[in-house]
Design an enzyme around this catalytic site. Structure first.
Site, short mmCIF file in Angstrom:
data_model
loop_
_atom_site.label_atom_id
_atom_site.label_comp_id
_atom_site.label_asym_id
_atom_site.label_seq_id
_atom_site.Cartn_x
_atom_site.Cartn_y
_atom_site.Cartn_z
N ASP A 16 6.29 29.46 65.87
CA ASP A 16 6.50 30.83 66.34
C ASP A 16 6.62 31.81 65.17
O ASP A 16 7.36 31.53 64.21
CB ASP A 16 7.80 30.84 67.16
CG ASP A 16 8.02 32.13 67.90
OD1 ASP A 16 7.22 32.44 68.80
OD2 ASP A 16 9.00 32.84 67.58
N ASP B 215 6.89 23.76 70.56
CA ASP B 215 7.03 25.08 69.96
C ASP B 215 8.24 25.06 69.02
O ASP B 215 9.34 24.71 69.44
CB ASP B 215 7.28 26.09 71.10
CG ASP B 215 6.58 27.40 70.87
OD1 ASP B 215 6.68 27.91 69.76
OD2 ASP B 215 5.96 27.90 71.82
N GLU C 216 1.65 30.92 64.71
CA GLU C 216 1.49 32.22 65.33
C GLU C 216 1.69 33.26 64.24
O GLU C 216 2.78 33.35 63.66
CB GLU C 216 2.52 32.42 66.44
CG GLU C 216 2.26 33.72 67.19
CD GLU C 216 3.48 34.28 67.89
OE1 GLU C 216 3.31 34.97 68.90
OE2 GLU C 216 4.62 34.06 67.42
N HIS D 184 1.59 33.34 77.00
CA HIS D 184 2.73 33.85 77.77
C HIS D 184 3.17 35.24 77.31
O HIS D 184 4.13 35.78 77.85
CB HIS D 184 3.89 32.86 77.63
CG HIS D 184 4.31 32.72 76.20
ND1 HIS D 184 3.52 32.09 75.26
CD2 HIS D 184 5.40 33.18 75.54
CE1 HIS D 184 4.12 32.16 74.08
NE2 HIS D 184 5.26 32.83 74.22
N ASP D 185 2.53 35.78 76.27
CA ASP D 185 2.88 37.13 75.78
C ASP D 185 1.81 38.16 76.14
O ASP D 185 1.95 39.33 75.79
CB ASP D 185 3.00 37.14 74.25
CG ASP D 185 4.16 36.30 73.76
OD1 ASP D 185 5.17 36.17 74.49
OD2 ASP D 185 4.06 35.76 72.63
C1 NOJ Z 1 6.35 34.97 69.88
C2 NOJ Z 1 6.59 34.33 71.21
O1 NOJ Z 1 5.36 33.90 71.73
C3 NOJ Z 1 7.27 35.36 72.06
O2 NOJ Z 1 7.32 35.00 73.41
C4 NOJ Z 1 8.63 35.62 71.48
O3 NOJ Z 1 9.24 36.68 72.16
C5 NOJ Z 1 8.55 35.99 69.99
N1 NOJ Z 1 7.61 35.20 69.26
C6 NOJ Z 1 9.88 35.84 69.33
O4 NOJ Z 1 10.25 34.50 69.24
#
Ligand code: NOJ
Length: 545
Positions: free
Chosen positions: A196, A95, A246, A320-321
């Site tokens: 990210d 990542d 992402e 994970h989000d």
């Molecule tokens: C996306 C990540 O998946 C998340 O967990 C994070 O809080 C934010 N980007 C900021 O880096």
């Protein structure tokens, strides 16, 4: 390079497996579980950050890009992970969090200490008057996206937590440093990268208020993003490797540009519109039932739109989000197994590269916490406060957090019915839902009809069937509000996937199941025995001709 036959397994190391009994997962924990990962049939492991970090945002706040946080292990452990994985035919994706650093990163500390050179690494601006930030932009976790630094008499931009200052990508030196970070890990034998919030790196030239929203539209897919990304790919030498961006609040037009091979940017993108179909008026913190017709339109737009223009999707439900898909779009009680399997098939038979998030393959559910003390995530804790201050009762606020918290996806991997779900020998950093007694790897490995074995079958099916990898896709049953159905075609071969998203029997509108059989289709698998007249609760039927 083609990734249509590949499947990625995502690990959140903190919650995967604790090898040293400190309640926190670690790199050696991943090494110990490589045989399990291999047994899934996947190709790549993407692990979320384990670099040095104050862990204000689960490691997405990095204070040193080229080292390992001692809580997760050592560089030797990391080297061993790459080697041990390769011996099993598995490759590692890392990542890269390049939109912001941690406030504890040396660059930011030096900026704060007054070094102008490092101040140019970040986005520092004058306010608009006494206590007034430069713009009205809001950060992702609630509150202003600006923080005042009295010593410098300036504000710094943080699109996420206050501990995550955004980097200034207009500065060529910053872009050079970041390309070197990527190169560093590439040279250590990493096979690919997940970037990210990479579509937030290019901020507008003029900073002004967002009169319609919280600012996102002004900095998502910003003016120089494609130029910066292709430069990063070129300078770090990763063109052709597996890379996924992402993309926050993005659109199809930009994702085509990010992922078309002739752009030399990324090999695929994550977009999130399909995971907002239960946000009332687009607000994550207002609950509503999932809108299945909206989901269908989004899938169609992205599946067909990317196919027609040579782009490539990463396909996924969980990470994970996100809350757990089975709790969110399925029924994690009465139709737990059926709905988890239906959701799996819906994604894995689409066009794109599927991602499986740890625990999804055994049908892990939401955390089911009943007190705010059980939560750890900065976003959940901030929003609990915001909801309470906005007048919600404790029960109402806990219900909303219970459904929307990112901690739903961060509870420890459920390895067995043993204490602490066999994740650790001591109390883990975050607790598990009580259902680990039945929802766990050990139980599902023994059950031939388990969700786990269904996932393994799906991964194998993709690898063995070109139609899943490369077939065209068209949606049908388009007016049906309960069902999402699509047809994959490759030459004369056809594969039909029909999914019922409701916990009740529903009818098809464009011809019932027996008509497909009469037309020469054969059911090749599903989540129920045989065929009924209509679709059973959360049924998926896969036909082939
Ligand atoms: C996306 C990540 O998946 C998340 O967990 C994070 O809080 C934010 N980007 C900021 O880096």
């Amino acid at each position: 390079m083609k990734f249509s036959d590949k499947v990625v397994y995502q690990i959140y190391p903190k919650s995967f497996y604790d090898s040293n009994g400190d309640g926190l997962g670690d790199i050696r924990g991943i090494i110990e579980k490589l045989d399990y990962i291999k047994s899934l049939g996947v190709d790549y492991i993407w692990t979320t950050p384990f670099y040095p970090s104050p862990l204000k945002d689960g490691g997405y706040d990095i204070s040193d890009y080229t080292a390992i946080d001692p809580r997760f292990g050592t560089m030797e452990d990391f080297n061993e992970l790459v080697k041990a994985a390769a011996e099993k035919g598995l490759k590692i994706m890392l990542d890269m969090v390049l939109c912001h650093t941690s406030y504890q990163h040396e660059w930011f500390q030096r900026a704060l200490a007054g070094e102008e050179n490092y101040q140019r690494y970040y986005i520092l601006r004058d306010g608009r008057g006494q206590g007034e930030p430069p713009t009205n932009w809001q950060c992702a976790f609630g509150g202003s996206a600006w923080e005042y630094v009295p010593r410098l008499e300036k504000w710094y931009l943080h699109l996420h937590d206050v501990s995550q200052p955004d980097l200034n990508w207009t500065n060529p030196k910053v872009r050079e440093e970041l390309a070197n970070v990527v190169k560093f890990w590439k040279e250590k034998g990493v096979a690919g990268f997940r970037f990210d919030v990479i579509n937030l790196i290019s901020k507008p030239e003029i900073f002004e208020d967002d009169t319609e929203g919280l600012g996102r539209k002004l900095f998502a897919d910003g003016i120089h993003v494609h130029e910066y990304l292709s430069e990063l790919v070129k300078n770090s030498g990763i063109d052709g490797m597996i890379t996924v961006g992402e993309m926050a609040s993005t659109d199809l037009k930009n994702c085509l540009l990010y992922t078309r091979p002739d752009s030399h940017e990324l090999s695929m993108s994550f977009s999130f519109h399909h995971l907002k179909i239960d946000y009332k008026n687009g607000d994550k913190w207002s609950l509503m039932d999932a809108d299945i017709s909206a989901l269908k339109k989004i899938f169609e737009e992205w599946q067909v739109g990317m196919t027609e223009n040579n782009g490539w999707n990463a396909v996924f439900w969980c990470n994970h989000d996100q809350p757990r898909a089975v709790s969110r779009f399925g029924d994690d009680k009465k139709y737990w197994k059926e709905s988890a399997k239906m959701l799996a098939a819906a994604i894995h038979l689409m066009r794109g590269t599927p991602y499986i998030y740890q625990g999804e393959e055994i049908g892990m559910t939401n955390a089911k916490f009943n007190s705010i003390e059980q939560y750890r995530d900065v976003e959940s804790l901030n929003y609990y406060k915001i909801l309470r201050e906005g007048g919600k009762s404790e029960t109402e606020a806990l219900k909303i957090i219970g459904e929307r918290s990112r901690d739903n996806g961060r509870t420890p991997m459920q390895w067995s019915a043993e204490k602490f779900a066999d994740f650790s020998t001591v109390e883990p950093w975050i607790s598990s839902p009580a259902n680990y007694k039945t929802v766990n790897v050990a139980a599902e490995e023994k059950d031939s009809d388990s969700i786990l074995n269904f996932y393994k079958m799906l991964v194998k099916f993709r690898k063995e069937n070109k139609i899943v990898q490369d077939g065209d896709i068209k949606f049908f049953e388009r007016e049906n509000n309960d069902v999402i159905a699509y047809r994959r075609t490759l030459g004369d071969e056809k594969l039909i996937v029909i999914c019922n998203y409701r916990g009740e029997n529903v009818n098809l509108t464009e011809g019932n199941l027996s008509e497909y059989v009469a037309d020469g289709y054969k059911k090749i698998f599903g989540n129920y025995e045989g065929l009924a007249d209509n679709l059973r609760p959360f049924e998926v039927v896969v036909f082939h001709k």
